[in-house]
Design a protein around this motif. Structure first.
Motif, PDB file in Angstrom:
ATOM      1  N   ASP A  98      13.453  13.436  17.633  1.00 28.26           N
ATOM      2  CA  ASP A  98      12.800  14.000  18.812  1.00 28.26           C
ATOM      3  C   ASP A  98      12.610  15.502  18.631  1.00 28.26           C
ATOM      4  O   ASP A  98      13.167  16.112  17.716  1.00 28.26           O
ATOM      5  CB  ASP A  98      13.544  13.617  20.104  1.00 28.26           C
ATOM      6  CG  ASP A  98      14.854  14.356  20.301  1.00 28.26           C
ATOM      7  OD1 ASP A  98      14.832  15.611  20.328  1.00 28.26           O
ATOM      8  OD2 ASP A  98      15.903  13.692  20.467  1.00 28.26           O
ATOM      9  N   HIS A  99      11.811  16.110  19.530  1.00 32.94           N
ATOM     10  CA  HIS A  99      11.350  17.477  19.307  1.00 32.94           C
ATOM     11  C   HIS A  99      12.460  18.528  19.444  1.00 32.94           C
ATOM     12  O   HIS A  99      12.245  19.696  19.112  1.00 32.94           O
ATOM     13  CB  HIS A  99      10.169  17.791  20.231  1.00 32.94           C
ATOM     14  CG  HIS A  99       9.124  18.657  19.583  1.00 32.94           C
ATOM     15  ND1 HIS A  99       7.830  18.751  20.036  1.00 32.94           N
ATOM     16  CD2 HIS A  99       9.192  19.494  18.509  1.00 32.94           C
ATOM     17  CE1 HIS A  99       7.153  19.607  19.266  1.00 32.94           C
ATOM     18  NE2 HIS A  99       7.966  20.068  18.342  1.00 32.94           N
ATOM     19  N   SER A 100      13.631  18.125  19.915  1.00 37.26           N
ATOM     20  CA  SER A 100      14.729  19.099  19.988  1.00 37.26           C
ATOM     21  C   SER A 100      15.098  19.622  18.596  1.00 37.26           C
ATOM     22  O   SER A 100      15.701  20.689  18.470  1.00 37.26           O
ATOM     23  CB  SER A 100      15.961  18.495  20.673  1.00 37.26           C
ATOM     24  OG  SER A 100      16.533  17.482  19.882  1.00 37.26           O
ATOM     25  N   ILE A 119       2.616  27.155  15.560  1.00 38.43           N
ATOM     26  CA  ILE A 119       1.606  26.277  16.164  1.00 38.43           C
ATOM     27  C   ILE A 119       2.351  25.115  16.793  1.00 38.43           C
ATOM     28  O   ILE A 119       3.062  24.379  16.091  1.00 38.43           O
ATOM     29  CB  ILE A 119       0.617  25.754  15.099  1.00 38.43           C
ATOM     30  CG1 ILE A 119      -0.146  26.922  14.451  1.00 38.43           C
ATOM     31  CG2 ILE A 119      -0.354  24.753  15.727  1.00 38.43           C
ATOM     32  CD1 ILE A 119      -0.883  26.527  13.186  1.00 38.43           C
ATOM     33  N   TRP A 120       2.203  24.983  18.096  1.00 40.44           N
ATOM     34  CA  TRP A 120       2.875  23.887  18.815  1.00 40.44           C
ATOM     35  C   TRP A 120       1.807  22.860  19.185  1.00 40.44           C
ATOM     36  O   TRP A 120       1.106  23.014  20.174  1.00 40.44           O
ATOM     37  CB  TRP A 120       3.575  24.430  20.068  1.00 40.44           C
ATOM     38  CG  TRP A 120       4.685  23.552  20.538  1.00 40.44           C
ATOM     39  CD1 TRP A 120       4.620  22.599  21.492  1.00 40.44           C
ATOM     40  CD2 TRP A 120       6.044  23.557  20.056  1.00 40.44           C
ATOM     41  NE1 TRP A 120       5.846  21.994  21.640  1.00 40.44           N
ATOM     42  CE2 TRP A 120       6.735  22.565  20.776  1.00 40.44           C
ATOM     43  CE3 TRP A 120       6.731  24.292  19.084  1.00 40.44           C
ATOM     44  CZ2 TRP A 120       8.086  22.294  20.561  1.00 40.44           C
ATOM     45  CZ3 TRP A 120       8.076  24.020  18.872  1.00 40.44           C
ATOM     46  CH2 TRP A 120       8.740  23.033  19.600  1.00 40.44           C
ATOM     47  N   PHE A 121       1.670  21.849  18.337  1.00 38.81           N
ATOM     48  CA  PHE A 121       0.656  20.799  18.510  1.00 38.81           C
ATOM     49  C   PHE A 121       1.304  19.687  19.329  1.00 38.81           C
ATOM     50  O   PHE A 121       2.168  18.959  18.826  1.00 38.81           O
ATOM     51  CB  PHE A 121       0.247  20.324  17.105  1.00 38.81           C
ATOM     52  CG  PHE A 121      -0.848  19.304  17.055  1.00 38.81           C
ATOM     53  CD1 PHE A 121      -2.134  19.667  16.679  1.00 38.81           C
ATOM     54  CD2 PHE A 121      -0.599  17.964  17.337  1.00 38.81           C
ATOM     55  CE1 PHE A 121      -3.156  18.725  16.600  1.00 38.81           C
ATOM     56  CE2 PHE A 121      -1.613  17.024  17.269  1.00 38.81           C
ATOM     57  CZ  PHE A 121      -2.885  17.404  16.899  1.00 38.81           C
ATOM     58  N   ASP A 122       0.906  19.549  20.605  1.00 38.36           N
ATOM     59  CA  ASP A 122       1.733  18.733  21.508  1.00 38.36           C
ATOM     60  C   ASP A 122       0.980  18.483  22.814  1.00 38.36           C
ATOM     61  O   ASP A 122       0.218  19.340  23.270  1.00 38.36           O
ATOM     62  CB  ASP A 122       3.022  19.535  21.809  1.00 38.36           C
ATOM     63  CG  ASP A 122       4.177  18.673  22.268  1.00 38.36           C
ATOM     64  OD1 ASP A 122       3.950  17.689  22.981  1.00 38.36           O
ATOM     65  OD2 ASP A 122       5.328  19.015  21.918  1.00 38.36           O
ATOM     66  N   ALA A 123       1.227  17.323  23.431  1.00 41.02           N
ATOM     67  CA  ALA A 123       0.728  17.085  24.790  1.00 41.02           C
ATOM     68  C   ALA A 123       1.490  17.931  25.801  1.00 41.02           C
ATOM     69  O   ALA A 123       1.025  18.172  26.911  1.00 41.02           O
ATOM     70  CB  ALA A 123       0.882  15.606  25.155  1.00 41.02           C
ATOM     71  N   GLY A 125       4.416  21.290  26.702  1.00 43.12           N
ATOM     72  CA  GLY A 125       4.705  22.677  26.333  1.00 43.12           C
ATOM     73  C   GLY A 125       6.095  22.847  25.741  1.00 43.12           C
ATOM     74  O   GLY A 125       6.357  23.780  24.997  1.00 43.12           O
ATOM     75  N   ASP A 126       6.990  21.925  26.105  1.00 41.90           N
ATOM     76  CA  ASP A 126       8.396  22.025  25.677  1.00 41.90           C
ATOM     77  C   ASP A 126       8.954  23.416  25.944  1.00 41.90           C
ATOM     78  O   ASP A 126       9.684  23.993  25.127  1.00 41.90           O
ATOM     79  CB  ASP A 126       8.542  21.598  24.202  1.00 41.90           C
ATOM     80  CG  ASP A 126       8.191  20.125  24.011  1.00 41.90           C
ATOM     81  OD1 ASP A 126       8.184  19.376  25.006  1.00 41.90           O
ATOM     82  OD2 ASP A 126       7.915  19.723  22.867  1.00 41.90           O
ATOM     83  N   LEU A 127       8.581  23.929  27.118  1.00 49.04           N
ATOM     84  CA  LEU A 127       8.961  25.279  27.541  1.00 49.04           C
ATOM     85  C   LEU A 127       9.894  25.249  28.747  1.00 49.04           C
ATOM     86  O   LEU A 127       9.982  26.227  29.487  1.00 49.04           O
ATOM     87  CB  LEU A 127       7.700  26.068  27.905  1.00 49.04           C
ATOM     88  CG  LEU A 127       6.907  26.667  26.722  1.00 49.04           C
ATOM     89  CD1 LEU A 127       5.504  27.065  27.174  1.00 49.04           C
ATOM     90  CD2 LEU A 127       7.636  27.852  26.111  1.00 49.04           C
ATOM     91  N   LEU A 225       4.454  19.737  14.829  1.00 52.97           N
ATOM     92  CA  LEU A 225       3.495  18.720  15.278  1.00 52.97           C
ATOM     93  C   LEU A 225       4.204  17.544  15.924  1.00 52.97           C
ATOM     94  O   LEU A 225       4.928  16.799  15.266  1.00 52.97           O
ATOM     95  CB  LEU A 225       2.620  18.254  14.109  1.00 52.97           C
ATOM     96  CG  LEU A 225       1.443  17.369  14.523  1.00 52.97           C
ATOM     97  CD1 LEU A 225       0.207  17.638  13.668  1.00 52.97           C
ATOM     98  CD2 LEU A 225       1.792  15.881  14.491  1.00 52.97           C
ATOM     99  N   ASP A 226       4.008  17.437  17.225  1.00 54.69           N
ATOM    100  CA  ASP A 226       4.518  16.310  18.007  1.00 54.69           C
ATOM    101  C   ASP A 226       3.415  15.251  17.986  1.00 54.69           C
ATOM    102  O   ASP A 226       2.273  15.527  18.383  1.00 54.69           O
ATOM    103  CB  ASP A 226       4.797  16.818  19.435  1.00 54.69           C
ATOM    104  CG  ASP A 226       5.446  15.785  20.331  1.00 54.69           C
ATOM    105  OD1 ASP A 226       5.195  14.580  20.138  1.00 54.69           O
ATOM    106  OD2 ASP A 226       6.177  16.194  21.249  1.00 54.69           O
ATOM    107  N   LEU A 227       3.752  14.044  17.528  1.00 56.37           N
ATOM    108  CA  LEU A 227       2.716  13.011  17.410  1.00 56.37           C
ATOM    109  C   LEU A 227       2.089  12.668  18.754  1.00 56.37           C
ATOM    110  O   LEU A 227       0.975  12.145  18.804  1.00 56.37           O
ATOM    111  CB  LEU A 227       3.294  11.754  16.741  1.00 56.37           C
ATOM    112  CG  LEU A 227       3.201  11.658  15.208  1.00 56.37           C
ATOM    113  CD1 LEU A 227       1.740  11.581  14.744  1.00 56.37           C
ATOM    114  CD2 LEU A 227       3.902  12.788  14.501  1.00 56.37           C
TER     115      LEU A 227
END
Ligand SMILES: NC(=[NH2+])NCCC[C@H](N)C(=O)O
Ligand SMILES: [Mn+2]
Ligand SMILES: [Mn+2]
Length: 299
Positions: A98-100, A119-123, A125-127, A225-227
């Motif tokens: 997972d993105h953590s 580059i945060w490629f993602d649906a 923001g993970d912010l 890159l988050d799929l």
């Protein structure tokens, strides 16, 4: 011979609640990542997986964060491994998980650059921070953590903070941002290409804009890159799918353009969950995207 790539798996599933994403690295290897990159002329070294604690389902009483202790430990291990790869002059390619895991990856990489771009490629923001998170899931927080926001044990991994600056981030593909994340983006002036801008401009302009933005302000660029940045039609094997994402060719074109830019200095591909997938479609897609990022051409 093109250069050295070091692959490391981070079978992490503690940053969210859906089981199976710990099998992401296996699914990506099964889809032939090593052979595919070798065929492009790279020297590929698969360093195996980082050991992630299996002790799940603790909730930190103070912050509401899930599996905090275990994520801190795993992030430290990821950072150490990535640090070693950087020291050897090899390209770190991290497989999630997972993105953590990005907390550890960025902690390991960023000390090698004065001005690391991301580059945060993602649906998403993970912010999120513990205050704004709707879920308590740490995979919704890694970009905030890398900015030095949120839980101290996370932001202080490797003993320094922050790992990156807000003006050195470009988010691509966003279409599911929480209210607190939207506030933070505005407050910090983070550059975001939401799906709205991508629809209006088209991917070529978006990637050209990203490359131009980074050109003079960064000395290295990490691709996270988050799929789930892709539409679930193409990447069904993810834990938090969101309709209306990038399509197959748009995503590949982005990777091809990043390769041409010669800008990318490290990468991670995350959130592949083979349990939720259709015959490893998402794992195979991830390998195809990596091949494009490393210079596979159509002709
Ligand atoms: N890496 C991801 N898939 N993150 C999804 C995050 C979803 C939501 N924003 C949250 O904080 O829980
Ligand atoms: Mn996501
Ligand atoms: Mn993500």
């Amino acid at each position: 011979m093109r250069g050295k790539i070091s692959i490391v798996g981070a079978p992490m599933d503690l940053g969210q609640l859906r089981r199976g994403v710990d099998m992401g690295p296996s699914a990506i290897r099964y889809a032939g990542v090593v052979e595919r990159l070798e065929s492009l002329g790279y020297q590929v070294n698969d360093l195996g997986d980082i050991e992630i604690g299996r002790d799940r389902l603790t909730t930190d009483p103070l912050t509401g964060l899930r599996n905090l202790e275990a994520v801190v430990q795993a992030s430290t291990k990821i950072a150490d491994k990535v640090d070693k790869i950087m020291k050897e002059g090899s390209f770190p390619l991290v497989l999630g998980g997972d993105h953590s895991i990005a907390i550890g990856t960025l902690a390991g990489i960023s000390k090698y650059f004065k001005k690391l771009g991301v580059i945060w490629f993602d649906a998403h923001g993970d912010l999120n921070t513990p205050e704004t998170s709707p879920s308590g899931n740490i995979h919704g927080m890694p970009l905030a953590v890398s900015l030095g926001l949120g839980e101290t044990t996370l932001t202080q991994i490797c003993g320094y903070c922050p790992k990156i600056q807000p003006e050195n981030i470009v988010i691509i593909g966003a279409r599911s941002l929480d209210e607190g994340e939207k506030r933070l983006i505005k407050e910090k002036g983070i550059k975001v290409y939401t799906m709205h801008e991508i629809d209006r401009l088209g991917i070529p302009k978006v990637i050209e804009g990203t490359i131009a933005y980074f050109k003079d302000r960064t000395d290295g660029v990490h691709l996270s890159l988050d799929l789930d940045g892709l539409d679930p039609l193409y990447a069904p094997g993810v834990g938090t799918p969101v309709e209306g994402g990038l399509n197959y060719r748009e995503s590949h074109l982005a990777m091809e353009m990043f390769f041409e830019s010669e800008m990318i200095t490290s990468a991670e591909f995350v959130e592949v969950n083979p349990i939720l997938d259709e015959k490893n479609k998402t794992g195979i897609l991830a390998v195809g995207l990596m091949a494009s990022l490393f210079g596979e051409s159509l002709l």
